[in-house]
Design an enzyme around this catalytic site. Structure first.
Site, PDB file in Angstrom:
ATOM      1  N   CYS A 222     -31.493  10.884   2.988  1.00 13.16           N
ATOM      2  CA  CYS A 222     -30.415   9.777   2.370  1.00 13.16           C
ATOM      3  C   CYS A 222     -29.549   9.469   3.310  1.00 13.16           C
ATOM      4  O   CYS A 222     -29.529  10.384   4.184  1.00 13.16           O
ATOM      5  CB  CYS A 222     -30.011  10.218   0.919  1.00 13.16           C
ATOM      6  SG  CYS A 222     -31.554  10.155  -0.205  1.00 13.16           S
TER       7      CYS A 222
ATOM      8  N   LYS B 267     -36.771  11.509   9.740  1.00 12.58           N
ATOM      9  CA  LYS B 267     -36.411  12.352  10.615  1.00 12.58           C
ATOM     10  C   LYS B 267     -35.741  13.440  10.147  1.00 12.58           C
ATOM     11  O   LYS B 267     -35.901  14.827  10.941  1.00 12.58           O
ATOM     12  CB  LYS B 267     -35.859  11.069  11.351  1.00 12.58           C
ATOM     13  CG  LYS B 267     -35.222  11.816  12.822  1.00 12.58           C
ATOM     14  CD  LYS B 267     -36.885  11.178  13.583  1.00 12.58           C
ATOM     15  CE  LYS B 267     -36.658  12.700  14.952  1.00 12.58           C
ATOM     16  NZ  LYS B 267     -38.010  12.621  15.264  1.00 12.58           N
TER      17      LYS B 267
HETATM   18  C1  AGP Z   1     -42.765  16.025  12.858  1.00 14.22           C
HETATM   19  O1  AGP Z   1     -43.228  14.390  13.857  1.00 14.22           O
HETATM   20  C2  AGP Z   1     -41.905  16.037  11.916  1.00 14.22           C
HETATM   21  N1  AGP Z   1     -41.232  14.067  11.991  1.00 14.22           N
HETATM   22  C3  AGP Z   1     -41.467  16.970  11.537  1.00 14.22           C
HETATM   23  O2  AGP Z   1     -42.308  17.639  11.626  1.00 14.22           O
HETATM   24  C4  AGP Z   1     -40.495  17.944  11.772  1.00 14.22           C
HETATM   25  O3  AGP Z   1     -40.845  18.295  13.267  1.00 14.22           O
HETATM   26  C5  AGP Z   1     -39.488  18.591  10.923  1.00 14.22           C
HETATM   27  O4  AGP Z   1     -39.136  17.968   9.988  1.00 14.22           O
HETATM   28  C6  AGP Z   1     -38.464  19.391  11.578  1.00 14.22           C
HETATM   29  O5  AGP Z   1     -37.830  18.642  12.517  1.00 14.22           O
HETATM   30  P1  AGP Z   1     -36.444  19.071  13.522  1.00 14.22           P
HETATM   31  O6  AGP Z   1     -36.823  19.721  14.998  1.00 14.22           O
HETATM   32  O7  AGP Z   1     -35.190  17.717  13.866  1.00 14.22           O
HETATM   33  O8  AGP Z   1     -35.949  21.011  12.433  1.00 14.22           O
END
Ligand code: AGP
Length: 606
Positions: A2, A601
């Site tokens: 969110c 994201k």
């Molecule tokens: C990858 O494509 C993802 N969207 C996800 O696995 C991401 O890498 C994960 O949530 C970790 O995020 P961060 O690198 O911002 O810690």
């Protein structure tokens, strides 16, 4: 997750700023959006399911353009507690409409609190944990806004980033956080902004500060005070370092493809500042401070793509630095009984620097005073601030959900760390120099691979007919198979498994037939011959084989040719194939590549 955005200042139509802010972040996954605007006399609330354009239309209808509103809060919601309904959309308010709030995070004890409130005749219009906070405020109201908020913060169990306003305290706003990120900033004209996300503040603020866990920000009569765990504190402000939001995909069909293409130059940039290829010297500042440390064990921590990058770090550490290493999934590590010595270096890998699971482990490690290192993309993010040493990946803002350029940027930084530690220990000079020589060629190899995607596109036409895939690997290709499988899942919604080739015969071979294609990463590294045997095993069972190699693989159905390099460097190249396979298959299947379903994201809740 969110998103929260708050404004207070000289603008007389706060809703315009809020809607502009919401539109900029539309690419994030959310199911509904809402806003409130206010002035000294009243507060107006508008909520809508679906797109920000729906909210915008309702705002046009429901808020009279002649009315003036100098503050407002906007929120995008991704459903967790309760379905996608207007009632569950933020902002929320209590039964007496005395308190309005938006909330990111999850209140772990909300159920018990809700039952207690129901027993006192409180009624709930929705199912969210956030609405419980609003009624709790009314329940504990004592006539003083600040004291009331402080009281309920002792009752609710985090995580939260909370913004609260009240018609009983016009001109005041209180923000508090534990766990979920919250940034506070202002411009030269004393317009104040608060957001859960740095991206949201680009172009609005000149100076910003990060609220820490336990901080409480109180705005009253255009002045602000911050207390940290109850004690008044001066927050250090810093210049906003990003001036413009990346909003154009140029000639690329999707933002994801644009980010895939950016990788070569990002890697060039990382090495330009940190490697003197001519004199074979590593220049990163972080390494100077670590010269005298003698680490005996390295633990990489991350989630998703960042975990995959750490898995390669583990192999590089073992092979190049001669240091025992492991890579751990943050959401699991937190619950483990850890027995390491004080000469362990914890390397936290994160694009956003705000991933709740990783931050939780970082806090746990810091309590033990162990050494921490951050490999983070977002400057100023929580992980970058909390770690003792670190390298920024400098990949630029990675906006789109499916991570690509952050991964190769992470690999670049991790390899430099392994080389730095290796140089101090077991790594022979000739090997060190060979790696640097090959590393210098990586950007060009990536560009060569990207220059002609015809074969991968044609292959994707074929792959779209299947529902299940294997991604097979040995050794250095483990993180790449994992990452390719993750990419495929994220943007095509097809099922795939990443599996060590040597394990096929211990069970999964039972699944192999003409309906499950296997993508096998088999460059000509030290395990090439072994991979050839695995290919034979699959072919003998009528399985389809897609080999990713620098040599045409006899017996495979397809070979995706990659440039030749050395064992330690192949992963930089093979992962590009994995990214493209996922991208083209998703595109051919007409998937919403830049906004994959159910994903966010930055995962700031546990
Ligand atoms: C990858 O494509 C993802 N969207 C996800 O696995 C991401 O890498 C994960 O949530 C970790 O995020 P961060 O690198 O911002 O810690």
């Amino acid at each position: 997750m969110c998103g929260i955005f708050w404004y207070q200042g000289k603008e007389t139509h706060a809703q315009n700023i809020l809607l502009n802010g919401l539109k900029r972040l539309e690419y994030r996954w959310y199911d509904s959006a809402g806003l409130l605007v206010g002035n000294q006399k009243e507060i107006k609330l508008v909520k809508a399911i679906g797109k920000v354009s729906n909210l915008s239309e309702k705002v046009q209808k429901e808020i009279n353009a002649e009315e003036q509103f100098s503050f407002g809060i906007a929120h995008t919601r991704r459903a967790t507690h309760g379905g996608i309904t207007e009632n569950n959309t933020h902002p929320h308010y209590d039964n007496k409409q005395q308190f309005y709030l938006v909330h990111n995070g999850i209140i772990e004890n909300y159920h018990k609190l809700k039952q207690e409130l129901i027993a006192k005749w409180y009624e709930f219009y929705g199912q969210t944990d956030s609405e419980v906070i609003a009624n709790l405020l009314t329940e504990h109201r004592n006539g003083n806004f600040l004291e009331t908020v402080e009281k309920i913060l002792q009752i609710i169990k985090w995580a939260y980033a909370l913004l609260i306003v009240s018609p009983l305290a016009p001109g005041e706003m209180i923000a508090a956080k534990i766990g979920s990120p919250l940034l506070f900033g202002h411009d030269k004209d004393n317009n104040f902004f608060l957001s859960s996300d740095k991206q949201w503040l680009i172009g609005y603020v000149d100076q910003l500060t990060y609220l820490e866990d336990g901080d409480l920000l109180h705005i009253k009569n255009n002045e602000y005070t911050v207390t940290s765990k109850g004690i008044p504190t001066q927050k250090p402000f810093e210049e906003m370092d990003i001036k413009e939001i990346e909003s154009s995909k140029g000639n690329y069909k999707h933002f994801m493809l644009k980010e895939i293409f950016e990788q070569a130059n990002i890697i060039r940039r990382i090495f330009k500042w940190r490697v003197d290829f001519q004199n074979k010297i590593l220049n990163a500042e972080a390494f100077h401070g670590m010269q005298n440390e003698n680490f005996e064990h390295i633990v990489f921590i991350g989630c998703g793509t960042s975990y995959n990058a750490g898995s390669l770090g583990k192999l590089w550490m073992e092979n190049l630095a001669g240091i025992p290493a492991s890579c751990e999934i943050a959401s699991e590590y937190e619950y483990r009984n850890i027995n390491v010595n004080s000469k362990t270096l914890y390397v936290f890998i994160s694009q956003s620097g705000e991933t709740a699971d990783s931050i939780e482990v970082l806090k746990m490690i810091k309590e033990k005073w162990w050494h921490t290192f951050g490999i983070v993309n977002v400057v100023g993010s929580t992980i970058s601030r909390l770690t003792d040493y670190g390298l920024f990946t400098r990949a630029g803002a990675e906006i789109w959900v499916a991570s690509t350029k952050a991964f190769t940027a992470q690999l670049s930084c991790i390899l430099l760390l392994a080389l730095f530690l290796g140089k101090k220990r077991a790594l022979p000079k000739a090997k060190y120099e060979q790696i640097l020589r090959e590393l210098a060629k990586v950007p060009t190899m990536i560009e060569d691979l990207l220059a002609d995607q015809t074969q991968i596109r044609e292959l994707a036409q074929e792959l779209k007919k299947y529902n299940n895939f294997f991604f097979l690997w040995r050794h250095y290709q483990f993180p790449i198979a994992n990452e390719s499988s993750l990419k495929l899942k994220e943007i095509t919604y097809l099922h795939s498994e990443s599996y060590p080739s040597g394990e096929l015969k211990h069970g999964p071979l039972a699944l192999i037939d003409e309906k499950i294609p296997s993508v096998i990463f088999c460059p000509q590294d030290f395990l090439f011959e072994k991979n050839l045997s695995s290919i034979q095993e699959i072919k003998a069972r009528n399985g389809k084989v897609i080999a990713v190699s620098d040599k045409e693989i006899e017996g495979s159905d397809y070979t995706i040719k990659i440039p030749k390099t050395i064992d330690d460097i192949y992963p930089f190249i093979t992962v590009i194939v994995g990214q493209l396979l996922a991208y083209h298959t998703a595109d051919i299947l007409w998937k919403n590549i830049d906004k994959p379903r159910n994903l966010a994201k930055s995962v700031t809740v546990k």
